[in-house]
Design a protein around this motif. Structure first.
Motif, PDB file in Angstrom:
ATOM      1  N   ARG A  15       0.824  -1.201   0.000  1.00 32.60           N
ATOM      2  CA  ARG A  15       0.000   0.000   0.000  1.00 32.60           C
ATOM      3  C   ARG A  15       0.863   1.258   0.000  1.00 32.60           C
ATOM      4  NH1 ARG A  15      -1.614  -1.888   4.737  1.00 32.60           N
ATOM      5  NH2 ARG A  15      -1.348   0.189   5.644  1.00 32.60           N
ATOM      6  N   PRO A  16       0.485   2.246  -0.806  1.00 34.28           N
ATOM      7  CA  PRO A  16       1.277   3.492  -0.839  1.00 34.28           C
ATOM      8  C   PRO A  16       1.346   4.209   0.502  1.00 34.28           C
ATOM      9  CG  PRO A  16      -0.179   3.355  -2.741  1.00 34.28           C
ATOM     10  CD  PRO A  16      -0.579   2.246  -1.821  1.00 34.28           C
ATOM     11  N   ASP A  17       0.339   4.001   1.368  1.00 35.61           N
ATOM     12  CA  ASP A  17       0.317   4.703   2.646  1.00 35.61           C
ATOM     13  C   ASP A  17       0.948   3.903   3.780  1.00 35.61           C
ATOM     14  OD1 ASP A  17      -1.664   2.764   2.626  1.00 35.61           O
ATOM     15  OD2 ASP A  17      -3.065   3.948   3.833  1.00 35.61           O
ATOM     16  N   THR A  88       9.738   8.146  -2.743  1.00 40.43           N
ATOM     17  CA  THR A  88       8.799   8.778  -1.824  1.00 40.43           C
ATOM     18  C   THR A  88       8.473  10.216  -2.199  1.00 40.43           C
ATOM     19  OG1 THR A  88      10.615   9.421  -0.351  1.00 40.43           O
ATOM     20  CG2 THR A  88       9.518   7.314   0.090  1.00 40.43           C
ATOM     21  N   GLY A  89       9.217  10.777  -3.160  1.00 43.97           N
ATOM     22  CA  GLY A  89       8.950  12.143  -3.592  1.00 43.97           C
ATOM     23  C   GLY A  89       9.342  13.180  -2.576  1.00 43.97           C
ATOM     24  N   GLN A  97      10.978  17.832   5.524  1.00 45.69           N
ATOM     25  CA  GLN A  97      11.201  16.691   6.403  1.00 45.69           C
ATOM     26  C   GLN A  97      11.246  15.406   5.575  1.00 45.69           C
ATOM     27  OE1 GLN A  97      11.730  16.790   9.726  1.00 45.69           O
ATOM     28  NE2 GLN A  97      12.089  14.587   9.719  1.00 45.69           N
ATOM     29  N   ARG A  98      12.335  14.673   5.709  1.00 47.87           N
ATOM     30  CA  ARG A  98      12.467  13.423   4.966  1.00 47.87           C
ATOM     31  C   ARG A  98      12.085  12.267   5.881  1.00 47.87           C
ATOM     32  NH1 ARG A  98      17.856  14.198   1.181  1.00 47.87           N
ATOM     33  NH2 ARG A  98      17.472  16.375   0.664  1.00 47.87           N
ATOM     34  N   PRO A  99      11.177  11.418   5.443  1.00 53.60           N
ATOM     35  CA  PRO A  99      10.659  10.378   6.335  1.00 53.60           C
ATOM     36  C   PRO A  99      11.682   9.286   6.605  1.00 53.60           C
ATOM     37  CG  PRO A  99       9.805  10.080   4.109  1.00 53.60           C
ATOM     38  CD  PRO A  99      10.539  11.389   4.119  1.00 53.60           C
ATOM     39  N   ALA A 100      11.550   8.676   7.764  1.00 55.45           N
ATOM     40  CA  ALA A 100      12.375   7.524   8.112  1.00 55.45           C
ATOM     41  C   ALA A 100      11.776   6.270   7.478  1.00 55.45           C
ATOM     42  CB  ALA A 100      12.463   7.378   9.624  1.00 55.45           C
TER      43      ALA A 100
END
Length: 276
Positions: A15-17, A88-89, A97-100
């Protein structure tokens, strides 16, 4: 992508989310090494599998970037981090903010994850290191293998790899064994040799204290390439690491469901304290 990086071949499932999980392969193989675990992991995570340079569908490094001895594990890690941001774009705007993400890797793929977690502790939320090491022996044998492959391709390695990869050499005759050896046969010599150069220069023992992510180290009891003492050393030097052992050889293919359950239990609850 950053200068000098070529986008690795990759696929994304789930899933994308869902939380992102990056899966790294071992030297000589491709993302297919994770085929057995992919369906279960994709139920919980958005799974990104990538191929090493010259492996699977990935291009080899450009000639200027693959001169003998120049490639490092940090180079491979930089390319993977750039790929994550591309998928992730994120990371395009100043201050964004770059996600972990979670990361699991086998052998060289584990080394890549270790460097990501040490150099970018804010990006790696959980780390699973499968049949890997903080160092892979002296540089000499890796330099020799790189020179051999540059001269003759990977064909000479097909005779010795089954004993090194599998706890039972007969595994080479199974569909998965044949597929993995097919990946080795098809690997581009320049890319494979560059990865050997990266392993020759790799020794991250002094940096392991910088890893902040909860870490699971999986050691194979029948692993000839990175025996259990390598797994124990990682567990001792990484601050939040726990050790699990599996009855498997170097690629951990003999017990696919055990590996699947071990990774799923850890990656879904990485903050849980792991007994050492």
């Amino acid at each position: 992508m950053a200068p000098g990086h070529r986008t690795p071949h990759h696929d994304v499932t789930g899933r994308p989310d869902a939380p992102l999980l990056v899966l790294g392969p071992s030297l000589g193989t491709s993302g297919r090494i994770w085929d057995a675990q992919l369906p279960a992991l994709s139920e919980t995570f958005r799974v990104l599998r990538y191929d090493l340079p010259g492996h699977g569908g990935s291009p080899s490094p450009a000639p200027a970037d693959a001169a003998p001895g120049d490639t490092t594990v940090d180079d491979l890690a930089d390319a993977v981090l750039a790929l994550v941001d591309q998928v992730t774009g994120t990371g395009r705007a100043d201050g964004e903010q770059r996600p972990a993400f979670r990361y699991a890797g086998i052998s060289l793929g584990g080394a890549v994850g270790t460097r990501l977690a040490a150099r970018h502790p804010d990006r790696v939320a959980a780390l699973a290191l499968v049949c890997t090491s903080a160092h892979f022996g002296g540089a000499g044998p890796w330099r020799e293998r790189a020179a051999l492959v540059r001269r003759e391709g990977t064909a000479p390695l097909l005779k010795t790899s089954p004993a090194r990869w599998f706890s039972d050499p007969e595994t080479a005759r199974t569909p998965l064994g044949r597929a993995l050896l097919g990946d080795l046969a098809a690997a581009d010599p320049a890319g494979y040799a560059a990865c050997c150069d990266a392993l020759a220069a790799y020794d991250t023992r002094a940096e392991l204290s910088a890893v902040r992510a909860p870490t699971l180290v999986v050691g194979g009891t029948r692993d000839r390439a990175t025996p259990l003492e390598h797994a124990r050393e990682l567990t001792e030097l990484i601050p939040r690491a726990g050790l699990r052992t599996i009855e498997c050889g170097h690629l951990a293919v003999e017990e696919p469901h055990t590996l699947e359950h071990t990774l799923t239990a850890f990656l879904t609850r990485p903050g849980r304290r792991l007994p050492i």
